[in-house]
Write a protein that holds these residues in place. Structure first.
Motif, short mmCIF file in Angstrom:
data_model
loop_
_atom_site.label_atom_id
_atom_site.label_comp_id
_atom_site.label_asym_id
_atom_site.label_seq_id
_atom_site.Cartn_x
_atom_site.Cartn_y
_atom_site.Cartn_z
N GLN A 53 0.84 -1.21 0.00
CA GLN A 53 0.00 0.00 0.00
C GLN A 53 0.87 1.25 0.00
O GLN A 53 1.72 1.44 0.88
CB GLN A 53 -0.91 0.02 1.23
N CYS A 54 0.66 2.09 -0.99
CA CYS A 54 1.42 3.34 -1.04
C CYS A 54 0.92 4.28 0.08
O CYS A 54 -0.29 4.51 0.21
CB CYS A 54 1.25 4.03 -2.39
N PRO A 55 1.84 4.83 0.86
CA PRO A 55 1.43 5.72 1.95
C PRO A 55 0.98 7.10 1.47
O PRO A 55 0.49 7.89 2.27
CB PRO A 55 2.69 5.82 2.82
N HIS A 56 1.11 7.38 0.17
CA HIS A 56 0.69 8.69 -0.34
C HIS A 56 -0.83 8.77 -0.39
O HIS A 56 -1.44 9.59 0.32
CB HIS A 56 1.30 8.94 -1.73
N LYS A 57 -1.46 7.93 -1.19
CA LYS A 57 -2.92 7.95 -1.32
C LYS A 57 -3.59 6.65 -0.91
O LYS A 57 -4.80 6.52 -1.01
CB LYS A 57 -3.32 8.27 -2.77
N GLY A 58 -2.76 5.67 -0.52
CA GLY A 58 -3.33 4.42 -0.03
C GLY A 58 -3.60 3.37 -1.09
O GLY A 58 -4.18 2.33 -0.78
N ASP A 59 -3.18 3.60 -2.31
CA ASP A 59 -3.42 2.63 -3.37
C ASP A 59 -2.52 1.40 -3.19
O ASP A 59 -1.37 1.52 -2.78
CB ASP A 59 -3.14 3.25 -4.75
N MET A 60 -3.05 0.23 -3.53
CA MET A 60 -2.29 -1.03 -3.40
C MET A 60 -1.50 -1.25 -4.70
O MET A 60 -1.89 -2.08 -5.53
CB MET A 60 -3.25 -2.19 -3.14
N ALA A 77 9.69 3.42 -7.12
CA ALA A 77 8.83 4.56 -7.43
C ALA A 77 7.40 4.06 -7.58
O ALA A 77 7.14 3.14 -8.36
CB ALA A 77 9.29 5.25 -8.70
N CYS A 78 6.50 4.63 -6.83
CA CYS A 78 5.09 4.25 -6.94
C CYS A 78 4.60 4.55 -8.37
O CYS A 78 4.89 5.62 -8.91
CB CYS A 78 4.26 5.03 -5.92
N PRO A 79 3.86 3.62 -8.98
CA PRO A 79 3.39 3.86 -10.35
C PRO A 79 2.32 4.94 -10.45
O PRO A 79 2.04 5.41 -11.56
CB PRO A 79 2.85 2.49 -10.78
N GLN A 80 1.72 5.35 -9.35
CA GLN A 80 0.65 6.33 -9.41
C GLN A 80 1.16 7.76 -9.59
O GLN A 80 0.85 8.42 -10.56
CB GLN A 80 -0.22 6.25 -8.14
N HIS A 81 1.91 8.25 -8.62
CA HIS A 81 2.37 9.65 -8.67
C HIS A 81 3.89 9.77 -8.55
O HIS A 81 4.41 10.84 -8.28
CB HIS A 81 1.70 10.47 -7.57
N LYS A 82 4.56 8.62 -8.70
CA LYS A 82 6.04 8.58 -8.79
C LYS A 82 6.76 8.99 -7.52
O LYS A 82 7.94 9.39 -7.58
CB LYS A 82 6.55 9.43 -9.97
N LYS A 83 6.12 8.92 -6.38
CA LYS A 83 6.84 9.14 -5.12
C LYS A 83 7.83 8.00 -4.96
O LYS A 83 7.51 6.84 -5.27
CB LYS A 83 5.89 9.16 -3.92
N THR A 84 9.05 8.30 -4.49
CA THR A 84 10.07 7.26 -4.39
C THR A 84 10.41 6.98 -2.92
O THR A 84 10.41 7.88 -2.07
CB THR A 84 11.34 7.65 -5.15
S1 FES Z 1 -0.46 6.74 -4.60
FE1 FES Z 1 1.67 6.28 -4.62
S2 FES Z 1 2.60 8.17 -5.14
FE2 FES Z 1 0.49 8.64 -5.01
#
Ligand code: FES
Length: 119
Positions: A53-60, A77-84
């Motif tokens: 689960q990405c801690p940015h928006k919670g997406d799995m 790097a998260c595939p959603q918003h590229k936070k690393t």
């Molecule tokens: S949900 Fe992962 S960077 Fe936004």
């Protein structure tokens, strides 16, 4: 009562066959109802595990993230918003406060095992 991490027992959970996670990629596994991301780096050969689960928006989605390194530190790097995030410490490499939980990994008998602290 909360049990301090230092007093928790590390339990090794069999997660996935090594052949099912090609080098330079990752995947997602479900263990005891929790999703984990597993990554396999080729050079040097190394494995990492963290929360899916990405801690940015919670997406799995972390298991589908792009991997690489930041000055020698393995990262995803998260595939959603590229936070690393560091795959060693879980630290957010963009300087934001949220981070990933990371877990120890070992390879045995062709399987990836993830070490999970339990009370
Ligand atoms: S949900 Fe992962 S960077 Fe936004």
């Amino acid at each position: 009562m909360t049990v301090p991490t230092s007093e928790k027992t590390l339990v090794w959970k069999r997660a996935v066959r090594t052949v099912d996670v090609p080098a330079e990629s990752g995947g997602t596994v479900l263990l005891d109802g929790r999703q984990f991301a597993v990554f396999h780096f080729r050079n040097p050969d190394a494995w990492y595990a963290c929360q899916n689960q990405c801690p940015h928006k919670g997406d799995m989605v972390i298991g589908r993230g792009l991997i690489g390194d930041d000055k020698g530190e393995p990262k995803v790097a998260c595939p959603q918003h590229k936070k690393t995030f560091s795959l060693v410490s879980g630290k957010n490499l963009g300087g934001e406060a949220y981070c990933l939980d990371t877990y120890p990994v070992k390879i045995e008998d062709g399987y990836v095992f993830i070490g999970i602290a339990e009370a």
